[in-house]
Each structure stands twice: as C-alpha cells, then as structure tokens.
Design a protein around this motif. Sequence first.
Motif: not given
Length: 189
Positions: A19, A22, A25, A118, A146, A149, A153, A165, A185
Amino acid sequence: MPERTIDFGKFGARGIKGSDAVARKLDELADGIVTPVTVKRGLMARLHYLTRTDHSRRAARDAGLTVTDRTLKAWLDERRRPSKANLERIDAAYRQVRRHNVARHLLRRLNADGGTRVEIHPLNQSQVPRPLQRMVEYRTMNVRRWDRIVDAWAAGDHQGLDDAWEDVIVDLGSQWGQYEYVTNIGFAA
C-alpha cells in the motif's frame, strides 16, 4: 492460507508495504511542484497554489496551514521567511491539497478501459540466507476498481489504503500473502 507478515525482515528480506508503494506511485502520478519547499522558487510556487483562490485557502487551512492572512501576505511579498516548522506545514498542506485536487482526474484515468495493469515487483531477498529464501515471482494483475484506493490516498488514510490494497491483492490467489511487502509497484495512468 497466508496471513499478515508478522516479523517482516527477520531474516534479511527488504521491501515496503504494498500500500505504501501504491501511495508513492500515486504521488508520482499527481506530479506537482518538484522544487523543494526550502528553495525560494518551490516555496513561492506552493504558496501561490495554496492561496490562489478562496477555495484553495480553505483547503490549506483544513490541511493544517493555520497562519494569519497577514503572515501569508508577508511570505508572498518576501518580507518574511517561514520557520522550518512552517515550511513543513506548507509542504504537507500542499501535498494534501494537491492530492485532493487531482484525485478525481486520476480515478477516471485509472478506471478507464476496464482498469489499469499493475506490475508487482517482489521483495528483495538478496540478504536472506539461501536455505530460507522462497521463490517469489514478478506478477502483473489488472485492477478494475480504484475508488477505495484513490479515496484513501487522497484523504491520507494509511489504514484505509492498506485495507483497500489488501482487498485487491487477494485476487492473486493463494499467494497473495507473499506480495504484502514488495520492492516496487508500477502502473501508469
């Protein structure tokens, strides 16, 4: 059935929570101001971003930048320089406001065309003694939804992002526990 890794790194494995990778990113995809806040150009760019409109000012206050309008004006006019603590607050407020502003756009791009591919790079076992190493392969998967997620975030909810995640990686099948910690990732939007 794999469970949460209890003693990660006990035998020398290295990596970060999936996570967190992620989130890193998504931060990279959100782009934004690259110049550090400690440099005049980076500070001014962040201050302009946070004070451009009334909406952005409110968002900056909600994000923790609680200084008077007089102080903000002095910073913008370069009559005063923020303290180190205020520089950190400015940077944190900028990141939070930027995440909130780009979340909807990122979500649309990530969910487009049935989701986003991914790449999951497994943890680094180079420091683990040979008999204790396990075979963990590079994996790819398609993440179709998504929403949870990106929402976690954008809100800065680390636990929510971790839970979201984890719900995604269970699609890897019985090996999902091997990918709780990773080196990287990667995905594009």
